[in-house]
Every structure is written in C-alpha cells, then in structure tokens.
Design a protein around this motif. Structure first.
Motif, PDB file in Angstrom:
ATOM      1  N   UNK A 156      19.624  -6.746   6.489  1.00 16.21           N
ATOM      2  CA  UNK A 156      21.052  -6.761   6.783  1.00 16.21           C
ATOM      3  C   UNK A 156      21.213  -7.680   7.978  1.00 16.21           C
ATOM      4  N   UNK A 157      22.412  -8.187   8.242  1.00 13.97           N
ATOM      5  CA  UNK A 157      22.581  -9.105   9.375  1.00 13.97           C
ATOM      6  C   UNK A 157      21.987  -8.530  10.665  1.00 13.97           C
ATOM      7  N   UNK A 158      21.030  -9.275  11.241  1.00 12.81           N
ATOM      8  CA  UNK A 158      20.394  -8.846  12.477  1.00 12.81           C
ATOM      9  C   UNK A 158      19.148  -8.012  12.303  1.00 12.81           C
ATOM     10  N   UNK A 159      18.752  -7.710  11.061  1.00 12.55           N
ATOM     11  CA  UNK A 159      17.607  -6.814  10.863  1.00 12.55           C
ATOM     12  C   UNK A 159      16.920  -7.100   9.544  1.00 12.55           C
ATOM     13  N   UNK A 160      15.587  -7.071   9.561  1.00  9.46           N
ATOM     14  CA  UNK A 160      14.815  -7.267   8.338  1.00  9.46           C
ATOM     15  C   UNK A 160      13.633  -6.306   8.351  1.00  9.46           C
ATOM     16  N   UNK A 161      13.330  -5.723   7.203  1.00  5.68           N
ATOM     17  CA  UNK A 161      12.201  -4.816   7.042  1.00  5.68           C
ATOM     18  C   UNK A 161      11.190  -5.469   6.103  1.00  5.68           C
ATOM     19  N   UNK A 162       9.961  -5.689   6.588  1.00  3.31           N
ATOM     20  CA  UNK A 162       8.913  -6.264   5.757  1.00  3.31           C
ATOM     21  C   UNK A 162       8.023  -5.156   5.201  1.00  3.31           C
ATOM     22  N   UNK A 163       7.451  -5.423   4.029  1.00  2.61           N
ATOM     23  CA  UNK A 163       6.414  -4.560   3.473  1.00  2.61           C
ATOM     24  C   UNK A 163       5.074  -5.185   3.839  1.00  2.61           C
ATOM     25  N   UNK A 164       4.248  -4.420   4.506  1.00  2.61           N
ATOM     26  CA  UNK A 164       2.959  -4.908   4.955  1.00  2.61           C
ATOM     27  C   UNK A 164       1.867  -4.198   4.174  1.00  2.61           C
ATOM     28  N   UNK A 165       0.984  -4.965   3.517  1.00  2.00           N
ATOM     29  CA  UNK A 165      -0.157  -4.367   2.819  1.00  2.00           C
ATOM     30  C   UNK A 165      -1.307  -4.183   3.788  1.00  2.00           C
ATOM     31  N   UNK A 166      -1.918  -3.011   3.767  1.00  2.00           N
ATOM     32  CA  UNK A 166      -3.074  -2.747   4.629  1.00  2.00           C
ATOM     33  C   UNK A 166      -4.212  -2.233   3.760  1.00  2.00           C
ATOM     34  N   UNK A 167      -5.437  -2.495   4.194  1.00  3.26           N
ATOM     35  CA  UNK A 167      -6.591  -2.068   3.413  1.00  3.26           C
ATOM     36  C   UNK A 167      -6.854  -3.006   2.255  1.00  3.26           C
ATOM     37  N   UNK A 168      -7.871  -2.659   1.474  1.00  7.05           N
ATOM     38  CA  UNK A 168      -8.216  -3.484   0.313  1.00  7.05           C
ATOM     39  C   UNK A 168      -8.508  -2.589  -0.878  1.00  7.05           C
ATOM     40  N   UNK A 169      -8.446  -3.183  -2.075  1.00  5.99           N
ATOM     41  CA  UNK A 169      -8.796  -2.472  -3.292  1.00  5.99           C
ATOM     42  C   UNK A 169      -7.992  -1.202  -3.475  1.00  5.99           C
ATOM     43  N   UNK A 170      -8.684  -0.119  -3.854  1.00 10.04           N
ATOM     44  CA  UNK A 170      -7.997   1.145  -4.128  1.00 10.04           C
ATOM     45  C   UNK A 170      -7.443   1.775  -2.865  1.00 10.04           C
ATOM     46  N   UNK A 171      -7.927   1.321  -1.701  1.00  7.73           N
ATOM     47  CA  UNK A 171      -7.446   1.867  -0.431  1.00  7.73           C
ATOM     48  C   UNK A 171      -6.213   1.131   0.093  1.00  7.73           C
ATOM     49  N   UNK A 172      -5.771   0.121  -0.656  1.00  7.75           N
ATOM     50  CA  UNK A 172      -4.634  -0.667  -0.184  1.00  7.75           C
ATOM     51  C   UNK A 172      -3.362   0.173  -0.221  1.00  7.75           C
ATOM     52  N   UNK A 173      -2.580   0.073   0.838  1.00  2.00           N
ATOM     53  CA  UNK A 173      -1.303   0.761   0.851  1.00  2.00           C
ATOM     54  C   UNK A 173      -0.274  -0.151   1.479  1.00  2.00           C
ATOM     55  N   UNK A 174       0.980   0.202   1.288  1.00  2.00           N
ATOM     56  CA  UNK A 174       2.069  -0.621   1.800  1.00  2.00           C
ATOM     57  C   UNK A 174       2.809   0.131   2.883  1.00  2.00           C
TER      58      UNK A 174
END
Length: 209
Positions: free
Chosen positions: A182-200
């Motif tokens: 929204x104007x003035x604000x942004x939310x990113x999705x960040x991937x952490x971990x790898x393979x089956x342990x990956x989460x957002x």
C-alpha cells in the motif's frame, strides 16, 4: 535478492495495493549494473539446467532476458506484440490480455528460432496475473521445446500468476516476492532454509516514497 528488495523499498512508487512503479531503475530507466546482477541471480538459480534459449516478451522483459542469456551463455528471444512487416515467415503465436492496459494482443515468435531441440527458460520483469507468461508457455508447448522454468524479477504474490503456472507443473522463481503493499508500505515474502525445511516469512518494510 536483498539488493532488489532494498531498491524497491527506496525507489519503488506504490500507487495502490496492486500498482507498483519501478521505472526509475528497472523498466523505463534501467540500472544496467543491477540488471546484470539479476542475470547472474537467474544463473545461480537455473544454471544447473541444460538451457539453450532464454525467452521473454517485449518490451520490459528484454533487459533481464538479455542479462540472463549473457550469464548463461545462450541466446535470448523476445516475443513481438505485433507482427512486423519483416516477420513474413511462419510464427508461433498466442493471445494475451494486458491487465494494466486493459487490452488484448497477440504475441508471436518466428519458428526459425524455437523448436523441439530447445530447452527454454522464460524470464520477465513482473509476475502478477500471469497472462503474458501463460502465453509464452503456450508458445513453448506449441514449438515442441521443453520449458525448464520461469524466472521473474518481481512477483505480486497476492495475484494469481504463480498458481496458474504451478498448476501446469512449471517451476517458478521470483527474486523479490511481494505479499502485500500500500502507499508507503511493502511486505516481502522471504524464503528461509532449504529443501523440505524451507519456509516463507513475511517481512514488513517501510517504502521510501
């Protein structure tokens, strides 16, 4: 890609909860060093695949497809939105609806430059509704080439583009994934971990403009 997220945060102009302008550094005026870094990032993601062609659609995907082609050492092709008078030979074509321009158009690629022996990476600047990318996927399928993946610079993850591609079994990678804005604000999705342990994780940032 942290440097890309930072540039979006600092220079991106968020006009609404669906419209993001990045024309100061990505798709009107282009930061060439950043574009080459983006090409290297796509190489890091897809470089273990036997890619023979990088494919995009004119015009704003061209610089990133070229950067990816340079990094991977392969040619890139861009689909034309209108058939040029010089494109007299047979073409592959697909219809596309533009959400931003609210119009339909045809994209086409000469059959001379894409065929059954090719292994294709599709690259584009934005993934939102996915219409242009679906059109490119249809062309790759028609040509008999093998589609190895889709790489996008920025993804609006709150729109349906990713799901349309993943429903077709296509691997999708985006360098900056926006969960909401929204104007003035942004939310990113960040991937952490790898393979089956990956989460957002949702990462909230204040936009600079």
């Amino acid at each position: 890609m942290k440097v890309l997220e930072e540039r979006i945060r600092q220079e991106g102009l968020i006009l609404s909860d669906t419209v993001l302008k990045v024309d100061s550094f990505l798709n009107h005026q282009v930061d060439t060093e950043l574009a080459l870094q983006i090409g290297q990032e796509f190489k890091a993601i897809f470089g273990d695949q036997p890619i023979t062609k990088v494919l995009t659609v004119e015009a704003s995907g061209i610089q990133f497809a070229m950067a990816a082609g340079i990094a991977l050492g392969v040619p890139f092709i861009y689909a034309k939105k209108k058939k040029a008078v010089t494109l007299a030979e047979a073409v592959y074509s697909a219809p596309v609806h533009s959400f931003t321009r609210q119009e339909d158009y045809q994209i086409s690629i000469s059959r001379k430059y894409l065929g059954p022996g090719d292994k294709v990476l599709i690259v584009d600047d934005f993934l939102a509704t996915g219409a242009a990318l679906v059109g490119l996927c249809d062309i790759v399928e028609e040509s008999g080439a093998q589609l190895l993946g889709v790489g996008c610079v920025i993804e609006k993850s709150f729109q349906e583009g990713r799901s349309l591609l993943e429903q077709r079994g296509i691997p999708v990678h985006a360098l900056a994934r926006i969960a909401s804005m929204s104007p003035g604000e942004v939310h990113f999705i960040e991937s952490t971990g790898t393979g089956s342990n990956q989460r957002e994780e949702w990462i909230k940032e204040s936009a600079g403009c």
